[in-house]
Design an enzyme around this catalytic site. Sequence first.
Site, short mmCIF file in Angstrom:
data_model
loop_
_atom_site.label_atom_id
_atom_site.label_comp_id
_atom_site.label_asym_id
_atom_site.label_seq_id
_atom_site.Cartn_x
_atom_site.Cartn_y
_atom_site.Cartn_z
N GLU A 256 32.18 35.79 8.43
CA GLU A 256 31.73 34.76 8.84
C GLU A 256 30.29 35.00 9.42
O GLU A 256 29.99 36.07 9.98
CB GLU A 256 32.37 34.01 10.07
CG GLU A 256 33.73 33.61 9.60
CD GLU A 256 33.61 32.34 8.59
OE1 GLU A 256 32.49 31.72 8.53
OE2 GLU A 256 34.56 32.11 7.94
N CYS B 23 39.53 29.62 14.94
CA CYS B 23 38.57 30.86 14.41
C CYS B 23 37.33 30.76 15.02
O CYS B 23 36.92 31.62 15.42
CB CYS B 23 38.93 30.91 12.89
SG CYS B 23 40.68 31.25 12.36
N HIS C 88 37.43 35.87 7.75
CA HIS C 88 38.59 34.94 7.26
C HIS C 88 39.15 35.53 6.02
O HIS C 88 38.40 36.24 5.14
CB HIS C 88 38.02 33.75 6.90
CG HIS C 88 38.38 32.58 7.96
ND1 HIS C 88 37.08 31.88 8.62
CD2 HIS C 88 39.46 32.15 8.79
CE1 HIS C 88 37.78 30.99 9.51
NE2 HIS C 88 39.16 31.15 9.33
N1 PCA Z 1 43.31 30.56 10.86
C1 PCA Z 1 42.76 29.55 11.76
C2 PCA Z 1 43.17 29.75 13.20
C3 PCA Z 1 44.30 30.60 12.98
C4 PCA Z 1 43.80 31.34 11.73
O1 PCA Z 1 44.72 32.39 11.12
C5 PCA Z 1 41.24 29.09 11.71
O2 PCA Z 1 40.78 29.47 10.38
O3 PCA Z 1 40.93 28.45 12.47
#
Ligand code: PCA
Length: 200
Positions: free
Chosen positions: A80, A142, A166
């Site tokens: 990100e 996240c 991610h």
């Molecule tokens: N993904 C979520 C929250 C927990 C996770 O593993 C997110 O992308 O916000």
Amino acid sequence: MKKLLLTGFEPFLDHGINPTELIVKNLAGKTIRGYEVVGRVLPVEFDRSAEVLLGYVREHEPDAVVCLGLAAGRDKITPERVAININDGVRDNNGRIPVDELIVEDGPAAYFSTLPIRKMVNALRENGLPAEISNTAGTYLCNNVMYSLLHHYEKRSETIPAGFIHVPASFELSVENGRLPGWPVETIQRALEIAIGEIE
Ligand code: PCA
């Protein structure tokens, strides 16, 4: 040896598992390119996740922090670029659904990741693994932990490599939900070792 705090999340919504939880447990105690990995799993709760993360930061005083999360539906590893000062989500594991809330009342609109995200994406592609920089971490947990983490270091005028990656769903989740693209969890783990290996 330098210390890397690596976090994943517990399962959330209707996902029976969270591959980031498995991977963090697998990598805990290992060494990646001179960093000893401290692996911890965070709750998926707007009122607790950041507090728990910052508790680990204070306890371990890491030299780098990488937080991991599942982005079900994405088909690549996506470091990100930015976290924004907003909580606005679907239900968390505590049943809370915030609408248009600020994460930090007087905080700036956004923070940039201090991880080498371009180098990470390039290294992954060179190793034959699909990756791209993501320009939104969403407005769920996240984004919340990434913003809170970067705010913590900004307030202390400290800069260490810190940010969020991610990952796509694992095969197990694709079997649960046929519309989700999935990767083998071993491949997601290998990709993360390559990405983390780019941190100086
Ligand atoms: N993904 C979520 C929250 C927990 C996770 O593993 C997110 O992308 O916000």
